[in-house]
Every structure is written in C-alpha cells, then in structure tokens.
Scaffold this motif. Structure first.
Motif: not given
Length: 313
Positions: A151-152, A158-160, A165-169
């Motif tokens: 799970l971790k 998922l976090t990466d 995605v956030k960095a790309t956005n």
C-alpha cells in the motif's frame, strides 16, 4: 561320680558344644540384624536421593517454564501487544518455584510431587497453546506488513504521480500565464499645457514649466491565449528621485506583484477583447512637475507590460 570319669567328660563336651551352637546362633542373628539395618538405611538413603533428584528436576522444569512464558511475553510486547493472563501465569510459576525451593529444607512428599507435576503439565499445555497463538499472530503481522508495504509503495507511486501531475500542471499554468501576458505597444508620452494643447516630441523631452497634464497612450498587442475578460492596467509615474507619484485624491493606490506591495499612480479598468485596443491615461498632478527623467511603467495581471521614459527640463 569321679570328676574325670568318662561320663563327666562327655557331659562337658555336650555343654561346650551347646554353648558354641548358641553363640554361633546369636552371632548369626546379630549379623542378619546388622545386614537388615544397613539395607534399610541404604533404602532410606536411596529414597531421599530419589526425592531430592525429583525435586531438583521439578525445579528445573519450572525454571524452564518461567523462562518460556517470559519469552512469550517479550514476543508479544515486540508486536505491541499486552497479555495480562500471561503475566498472571508468570507470577504463579514464580510462586511455585519459591515453594519448590523451600522443600530443600523440608520433606518433599509424594503428594507434593504429584501436585507440582500436574501443575507443570497444565502450564506446559498453556505454553504450547500460546506458542501457536503467537505464531499465528506473527504470520498475520507479516501478511499485514506485506500489505502495508504494498500500500505504501502504491501510495508513494500515486504521490509521485500526483506530484508530477501537479508540477506539470504548475508548469503549464505558468506557461499559460506567461503566454497570456498582455503587451503594451506603441507606448507614447505627450504633455498637455494649461490651455489644453497637447504636445509630442520624438525625443520625449519637454519643458517642465509648460506641463499641466501628462498623457500616456498605448495599444495592446494581439494575444489569442489571454482570456477575454475585465482587466485592470496600473500606471506608475516615477519621478527623478525614484518615488512613484502617489495621491489618493487623484486615484492612486497600491497593488501586489510577486508578493510585494507596490504603489501605483493611476489605474484603468477595461475589457480585453483581443482587438489591439487603444488605451490611455491623462494624469493631472495638481502641482508643479520636477525637472529630470521620469519613468512610466504599466502593469496588468501581475506583469510589467510596458515601460518608457521622458525628460522634463
């Protein structure tokens, strides 16, 4: 009858023989009794030795049981678990050990032997049952650990991915923001005298005493990325001493750019429609202008969109 007669001598021999027989019999009886006593003493010594051996063995059994129950307690604690019943058993075994060691100084009967053997058997069964329970707990913990690790790992991925995605956005947002930045073109400064006559100069040099108002005119460059929406353009008229002209009564104020609070001289609201709109500011200082180089800066949407300067002599 004469003392040395044959009959007298015969009687003496019989008497002596009888005494010898009696003495031999008594001696045999004594020898037999001593043998019996020795045998009984050895038997009692053997019984005591066996009892002592049984006692020491039982003490070792209880010491081993106590050590095993303490091991189980430590294993449970290592898994973050507590077991009050286990602690109770350890205390009971410790009490039994104390009683057993006390038998070294007093009689250890067969009834005592049976009692402690039965209790030891019950403790051994509890020990085995608890070992099975702990083994199952360890197995369950290993499964949970594996599942948690998976799970971790999934969560980290998922976090990466989310971070990417956030960095790309964020990058795309910055690119869109930069691409949507307005640009002031054909930025021109003219002066207006007290009679309302406007004067321009290709070198942007004017006589200070003839200046009543200042007109700043420009047009907006085409931009297909910028949203067609209401916007505000801020003008900063910076005097030769480096301070922006600021007067609340003439519409001055402040705005934020790159996290810094900045004063503006005047502002104008408009609706951007991407038609190369012509915009202008007509600024009246209501006081004499200083001689020297003045700088005009235009800002919109947090960006510097145009800059020019002029000189008053």
């Amino acid at each position: 009858m004469p003392a040395n007669s044959p009959e007298t001598r015969s009687n003496r021999k019989l008497l002596i023989g009888g005494l010898l027989v009696v003495l031999i019999s008594i001696n045999g009886i004594l020898i037999y009794m001593n043998y019996q006593k020795k045998e009984k003493t050895e038997e009692q010594a053997e019984i005591i030795r066996v009892k002592n051996s049984e006692l020491e063995n039982q003490i070792k059994v209880y010491e081993a049981l106590k050590a095993d129950f303490e091991r189980q307690s430590q294993e449970l604690q290592a898994m973050g678990l507590e077991n009050d019943s286990l602690e109770t058993r350890i205390m009971a075994i410790a009490a039994d050990l104390e009683e057993l060691r006390g038998f070294r100084k007093r009689s250890y009967s067969l009834a005592d032997q049976r009692r402690f053997r039965d209790r030891a058997s019950a403790f051994e069964k509890q020990l085995k049952d608890k070992d099975l329970e702990i083994a199952q707990l360890k197995q369950d913990n290993e499964v949970l650990f594996t599942e948690n690790t998976d799970l971790k790992t999934t969560q980290n991925r998922l976090t990466d991915s989310l971070t990417t995605v956030k960095a790309t956005n964020a990058t795309l947002t910055d690119k869109v923001r930069l691409a949507s930045r307005l640009e002031a073109q054909s930025l021109n400064v003219n002066v207006v005298n007290q009679r309302g006559k406007e004067k321009e100069d290709k070198d942007n040099e004017f006589r200070a005493k003839r200046v009543d108002k200042i007109r700043v005119a420009f047009k907006l460059a085409p931009n297909d990325v910028a949203a067609k929406e209401p916007k505000t353009v801020y003008m900063r008229l910076i005097e030769p001493d480096g301070a922006a002209l600021y007067n609340l009564s003439t519409g001055s104020g402040s705005f934020e750019i790159d996290g810094e609070n900045m004063y503006y001289t005047a502002k104008r609201d408009f609706v951007f429609d991407n038609t190369q709109q012509q915009l202008s500011f007509l600024y009246d200082k209501n006081a004499a202008y200083k001689e020297g180089k003045h700088i005009v800066e235009l800002y919109a949407d947090g960006f510097l969109i145009g800059k020019t300067d002029f000189v008053l002599k």
